[in-house]
Design a protein around this motif. Sequence first.
Motif, PDB file in Angstrom:
ATOM      1  N   ARG A  14       7.550 -16.475  -7.811  1.00  0.00           N
ATOM      2  CA  ARG A  14       8.259 -15.857  -6.692  1.00  0.00           C
ATOM      3  C   ARG A  14       8.992 -14.637  -6.833  1.00  0.00           C
ATOM      4  O   ARG A  14       9.015 -13.508  -6.366  1.00  0.00           O
ATOM      5  CB  ARG A  14       9.301 -16.720  -6.134  1.00  0.00           C
ATOM      6  N   ALA A  15       9.768 -14.598  -8.187  1.00  0.00           N
ATOM      7  CA  ALA A  15      10.219 -13.372  -8.728  1.00  0.00           C
ATOM      8  C   ALA A  15       9.258 -12.054  -8.983  1.00  0.00           C
ATOM      9  O   ALA A  15       9.692 -11.163  -8.525  1.00  0.00           O
ATOM     10  CB  ALA A  15      11.113 -13.603 -10.054  1.00  0.00           C
ATOM     11  N   VAL A  16       8.082 -12.518  -9.319  1.00  0.00           N
ATOM     12  CA  VAL A  16       7.036 -11.623  -9.666  1.00  0.00           C
ATOM     13  C   VAL A  16       6.609 -10.956  -8.456  1.00  0.00           C
ATOM     14  O   VAL A  16       6.635  -9.472  -8.146  1.00  0.00           O
ATOM     15  CB  VAL A  16       5.889 -12.077 -10.592  1.00  0.00           C
ATOM     16  N   LEU A  17       6.577 -11.715  -7.365  1.00  0.00           N
ATOM     17  CA  LEU A  17       5.831 -11.319  -6.174  1.00  0.00           C
ATOM     18  C   LEU A  17       6.884 -10.353  -5.340  1.00  0.00           C
ATOM     19  O   LEU A  17       6.561  -9.369  -4.863  1.00  0.00           O
ATOM     20  CB  LEU A  17       5.607 -12.483  -5.138  1.00  0.00           C
ATOM     21  N   ILE A  18       8.060 -10.777  -5.623  1.00  0.00           N
ATOM     22  CA  ILE A  18       9.205 -10.060  -4.787  1.00  0.00           C
ATOM     23  C   ILE A  18       9.357  -8.486  -5.661  1.00  0.00           C
ATOM     24  O   ILE A  18       9.498  -7.584  -4.954  1.00  0.00           O
ATOM     25  CB  ILE A  18      10.525 -10.723  -4.775  1.00  0.00           C
ATOM     26  N   ALA A  19       9.409  -8.711  -6.887  1.00  0.00           N
ATOM     27  CA  ALA A  19       9.288  -7.503  -7.731  1.00  0.00           C
ATOM     28  C   ALA A  19       8.366  -6.515  -7.424  1.00  0.00           C
ATOM     29  O   ALA A  19       8.367  -5.315  -7.332  1.00  0.00           O
ATOM     30  CB  ALA A  19       9.602  -7.695  -9.212  1.00  0.00           C
ATOM     31  N   ALA A  20       6.976  -7.038  -7.326  1.00  0.00           N
ATOM     32  CA  ALA A  20       5.799  -6.135  -6.878  1.00  0.00           C
ATOM     33  C   ALA A  20       5.960  -5.680  -5.529  1.00  0.00           C
ATOM     34  O   ALA A  20       5.632  -4.481  -5.188  1.00  0.00           O
ATOM     35  CB  ALA A  20       4.749  -7.012  -7.163  1.00  0.00           C
ATOM     36  N   ALA A  21       6.569  -6.658  -4.629  1.00  0.00           N
ATOM     37  CA  ALA A  21       6.658  -6.082  -3.117  1.00  0.00           C
ATOM     38  C   ALA A  21       7.527  -4.862  -3.205  1.00  0.00           C
ATOM     39  O   ALA A  21       7.311  -3.746  -2.398  1.00  0.00           O
ATOM     40  CB  ALA A  21       7.240  -7.257  -2.309  1.00  0.00           C
ATOM     41  N   ILE A  22       8.706  -5.149  -4.018  1.00  0.00           N
ATOM     42  CA  ILE A  22       9.687  -3.933  -4.098  1.00  0.00           C
ATOM     43  C   ILE A  22       9.185  -2.362  -4.598  1.00  0.00           C
ATOM     44  O   ILE A  22       9.292  -1.467  -4.411  1.00  0.00           O
ATOM     45  CB  ILE A  22      10.990  -4.133  -4.918  1.00  0.00           C
ATOM     46  N   ARG A  23       8.144  -2.696  -5.823  1.00  0.00           N
ATOM     47  CA  ARG A  23       7.458  -1.528  -6.094  1.00  0.00           C
ATOM     48  C   ARG A  23       6.508  -1.040  -5.102  1.00  0.00           C
ATOM     49  O   ARG A  23       6.538   0.145  -5.077  1.00  0.00           O
ATOM     50  CB  ARG A  23       6.824  -1.967  -7.404  1.00  0.00           C
ATOM     51  N   ILE A  24       5.981  -1.803  -4.331  1.00  0.00           N
ATOM     52  CA  ILE A  24       4.957  -1.360  -3.454  1.00  0.00           C
ATOM     53  C   ILE A  24       5.848  -0.489  -2.184  1.00  0.00           C
ATOM     54  O   ILE A  24       5.535   0.504  -1.640  1.00  0.00           O
ATOM     55  CB  ILE A  24       4.120  -2.356  -2.785  1.00  0.00           C
ATOM     56  N   LYS A  25       6.931  -1.337  -1.775  1.00  0.00           N
ATOM     57  CA  LYS A  25       7.870  -0.756  -0.844  1.00  0.00           C
ATOM     58  C   LYS A  25       9.185  -0.502  -1.211  1.00  0.00           C
ATOM     59  O   LYS A  25       9.849  -1.833  -1.020  1.00  0.00           O
ATOM     60  CB  LYS A  25       7.501  -1.598   0.593  1.00  0.00           C
ATOM     61  N   PRO A  26       9.722   0.353  -1.903  1.00  0.00           N
ATOM     62  CA  PRO A  26      10.991   0.331  -2.367  1.00  0.00           C
ATOM     63  C   PRO A  26      12.178   0.089  -1.416  1.00  0.00           C
ATOM     64  O   PRO A  26      13.319  -0.410  -1.961  1.00  0.00           O
ATOM     65  CB  PRO A  26      11.205   1.848  -3.115  1.00  0.00           C
ATOM     66  N   GLU A  27      11.895   0.409  -0.290  1.00  0.00           N
ATOM     67  CA  GLU A  27      13.025   0.069   0.668  1.00  0.00           C
ATOM     68  C   GLU A  27      13.478  -1.269   0.953  1.00  0.00           C
ATOM     69  O   GLU A  27      14.680  -1.671   1.470  1.00  0.00           O
ATOM     70  CB  GLU A  27      12.643   0.903   2.098  1.00  0.00           C
ATOM     71  N   LEU A  28      12.442  -1.985   0.447  1.00  0.00           N
ATOM     72  CA  LEU A  28      12.886  -3.660   0.692  1.00  0.00           C
ATOM     73  C   LEU A  28      13.776  -3.983  -0.451  1.00  0.00           C
ATOM     74  O   LEU A  28      14.523  -4.958  -0.167  1.00  0.00           O
ATOM     75  CB  LEU A  28      11.606  -4.328   0.179  1.00  0.00           C
ATOM     76  N   GLY A  29      13.977  -3.332  -1.534  1.00  0.00           N
ATOM     77  CA  GLY A  29      15.227  -3.439  -2.477  1.00  0.00           C
ATOM     78  C   GLY A  29      16.534  -3.301  -1.951  1.00  0.00           C
ATOM     79  O   GLY A  29      17.576  -3.539  -2.441  1.00  0.00           O
ATOM     80  N   TYR A  30      16.748  -2.634  -0.616  1.00  0.00           N
ATOM     81  CA  TYR A  30      18.073  -2.261  -0.384  1.00  0.00           C
ATOM     82  C   TYR A  30      18.563  -3.314   0.673  1.00  0.00           C
ATOM     83  O   TYR A  30      19.851  -3.585   0.987  1.00  0.00           O
ATOM     84  CB  TYR A  30      17.893  -1.054   0.557  1.00  0.00           C
ATOM     85  N   GLY A  31      17.724  -4.483   0.905  1.00  0.00           N
ATOM     86  CA  GLY A  31      18.351  -5.552   1.903  1.00  0.00           C
ATOM     87  C   GLY A  31      18.040  -7.152   1.122  1.00  0.00           C
ATOM     88  O   GLY A  31      17.588  -6.933  -0.051  1.00  0.00           O
ATOM     89  N   GLY A  32      18.725  -7.582   1.362  1.00  0.00           N
ATOM     90  CA  GLY A  32      18.478  -9.139   0.823  1.00  0.00           C
ATOM     91  C   GLY A  32      17.181  -9.794   1.001  1.00  0.00           C
ATOM     92  O   GLY A  32      16.512  -9.669   2.175  1.00  0.00           O
ATOM     93  N   ILE A  33      16.468 -10.269   0.012  1.00  0.00           N
ATOM     94  CA  ILE A  33      15.165 -10.629   0.108  1.00  0.00           C
ATOM     95  C   ILE A  33      15.331 -12.205  -0.145  1.00  0.00           C
ATOM     96  O   ILE A  33      15.770 -12.515  -1.261  1.00  0.00           O
ATOM     97  CB  ILE A  33      14.346  -9.996  -0.862  1.00  0.00           C
ATOM     98  N   SER A  34      15.013 -13.006   0.861  1.00  0.00           N
ATOM     99  CA  SER A  34      14.882 -14.493   0.677  1.00  0.00           C
ATOM    100  C   SER A  34      13.634 -14.888   0.088  1.00  0.00           C
ATOM    101  O   SER A  34      13.632 -15.906  -0.459  1.00  0.00           O
ATOM    102  CB  SER A  34      15.415 -14.927   1.813  1.00  0.00           C
ATOM    103  N   GLY A  35      12.328 -14.398   0.720  1.00  0.00           N
ATOM    104  CA  GLY A  35      10.946 -14.790   0.514  1.00  0.00           C
ATOM    105  C   GLY A  35      10.655 -15.276   1.646  1.00  0.00           C
ATOM    106  O   GLY A  35       9.474 -15.650   1.504  1.00  0.00           O
ATOM    107  N   ALA A  36      11.579 -15.531   2.575  1.00  0.00           N
ATOM    108  CA  ALA A  36      11.067 -16.254   3.870  1.00  0.00           C
ATOM    109  C   ALA A  36      10.358 -15.066   4.611  1.00  0.00           C
ATOM    110  O   ALA A  36       9.905 -15.638   5.698  1.00  0.00           O
ATOM    111  CB  ALA A  36      12.225 -17.086   4.435  1.00  0.00           C
TER     112      ALA A  36
END
Length: 93
Positions: A14-36
């Motif tokens: 899960r941590a790897v997937l979220i980190a990869a998603a933030i690399r793809i779309k940096p704007e995701l890192g500005y909000g809380g990500i729950s994975g849901a």
Amino acid sequence: MRVGDVGMSGERVRAVLIAAAIRIKPELGYGGISGAEHITADWGLDSVDRMELLIAVEEAFGIEDEVDPRVFMTPASVNDLTEQIMAAEAALR
């Protein structure tokens, strides 16, 4: 090398997937990500982005061709995707 041999846990995946998603779309890192959140509707990731998530998992765990790419096409959220990956890994045991 099998997936389970490299210390793959649901939380690490899960941590790897979220980190990869933030690399793809940096704007995701500005909000809380729950994975849901919905990968496509909420995050705006497309099928190419999903393949980048697959590559991130392969690279993070030193595996290649262990996870079926089709697993990455249907789950709605990172939590769902993590469950799919872990279920696929368990089936290999």
